[in-house]
Design a protein around this motif. Sequence first.
Motif, short mmCIF file in Angstrom:
data_model
loop_
_atom_site.label_atom_id
_atom_site.label_comp_id
_atom_site.label_asym_id
_atom_site.label_seq_id
_atom_site.Cartn_x
_atom_site.Cartn_y
_atom_site.Cartn_z
N VAL A 86 -6.07 1.92 0.42
CA VAL A 86 -5.12 2.38 -0.59
C VAL A 86 -5.06 1.37 -1.74
CG1 VAL A 86 -2.69 2.90 -1.07
CG2 VAL A 86 -3.75 3.71 1.05
N GLU A 87 -5.04 0.10 -1.41
CA GLU A 87 -4.91 -0.94 -2.43
C GLU A 87 -6.15 -1.07 -3.31
OE1 GLU A 87 -3.79 -4.50 -0.37
OE2 GLU A 87 -1.87 -3.66 0.26
N THR A 88 -7.33 -0.79 -2.77
CA THR A 88 -8.56 -0.98 -3.54
C THR A 88 -9.16 0.32 -4.07
OG1 THR A 88 -9.94 -0.91 -1.56
CG2 THR A 88 -9.16 -3.08 -2.28
N ASN A 89 -8.73 1.47 -3.55
CA ASN A 89 -9.33 2.74 -3.96
C ASN A 89 -8.27 3.84 -3.99
OD1 ASN A 89 -11.19 4.71 -4.64
ND2 ASN A 89 -11.91 4.99 -2.54
N LEU A 90 -7.20 3.61 -4.70
CA LEU A 90 -6.09 4.56 -4.76
C LEU A 90 -6.55 5.93 -5.29
CD1 LEU A 90 -3.10 5.16 -4.33
CD2 LEU A 90 -2.68 4.25 -6.62
N VAL B 297 -0.23 5.45 6.23
CA VAL B 297 -0.88 4.26 5.69
C VAL B 297 -0.67 3.16 6.72
CG1 VAL B 297 -0.97 2.62 3.79
CG2 VAL B 297 -0.41 5.02 3.33
N ASP B 298 -1.77 2.67 7.28
CA ASP B 298 -1.69 1.79 8.44
C ASP B 298 -2.30 0.42 8.18
OD1 ASP B 298 -0.59 3.86 9.95
OD2 ASP B 298 -2.55 4.57 10.60
N GLY B 299 -1.75 -0.56 8.90
CA GLY B 299 -2.34 -1.88 8.98
C GLY B 299 -3.18 -1.99 10.24
N GLY B 300 -3.73 -3.16 10.47
CA GLY B 300 -4.62 -3.37 11.60
C GLY B 300 -4.02 -3.13 12.96
N ALA C 297 0.83 -1.21 0.00
CA ALA C 297 0.00 0.00 0.00
C ALA C 297 0.87 1.26 0.00
CB ALA C 297 -0.94 -0.01 1.21
N GLU C 298 1.93 1.27 0.81
CA GLU C 298 2.83 2.43 0.84
C GLU C 298 3.47 2.64 -0.53
OE1 GLU C 298 4.16 2.35 5.53
OE2 GLU C 298 5.37 1.26 4.05
N ASN C 299 3.90 1.55 -1.17
CA ASN C 299 4.51 1.66 -2.49
C ASN C 299 3.52 2.20 -3.53
OD1 ASN C 299 7.19 0.93 -2.03
ND2 ASN C 299 6.68 -1.24 -2.06
N LEU C 300 2.28 1.71 -3.48
CA LEU C 300 1.27 2.20 -4.42
C LEU C 300 1.03 3.69 -4.24
CD1 LEU C 300 -1.40 -0.67 -4.25
CD2 LEU C 300 -0.07 0.03 -6.27
N LEU C 301 0.86 4.11 -2.99
CA LEU C 301 0.61 5.52 -2.75
C LEU C 301 1.83 6.36 -3.13
CD1 LEU C 301 -1.34 7.67 -1.87
CD2 LEU C 301 -0.63 7.29 0.50
#
Length: 121
Positions: free
Chosen positions: A99-103, A66-69, A24-28
């Motif tokens: 982030v992964e599903t709605n960038l 960008v956070d995980g659980g 997710a961090e890389n995508l953003l």
Amino acid sequence: MPHREPPKAYRRYARAMRVDATRAENLLWQALRGSRLEGFKFRRQVPLDGYIVDFVCYAARLIVEVDGGQHSENPKDEARDAHFAREGFEMLRFWNNEVETNLDGVCDHILHHLQGRMRSR
């Protein structure tokens, strides 16, 4: 807030975090880097005031995490957010799966806050 050189240990840790970023961090980062979001310059994995923030736009004083659980209702995150609010930063937090599903939606939300912060300056 003037820029203060962080201790070497924080700089090394931040560098390691850039190498070991989540998907997710890389995508953003691909969406934010090189001033791709309407010309706003972001830095990633930045040591700041004893913390390491995922992304920061100094011009708008906006921090994006960008956070995980593991960050769900975390008192340390609340204290960190309060610290940066006192320093004049706004904090935006997104979940990895968001982030992964709605960038595009995440980037639109960030852009909305960036523009609002710049108008209020």
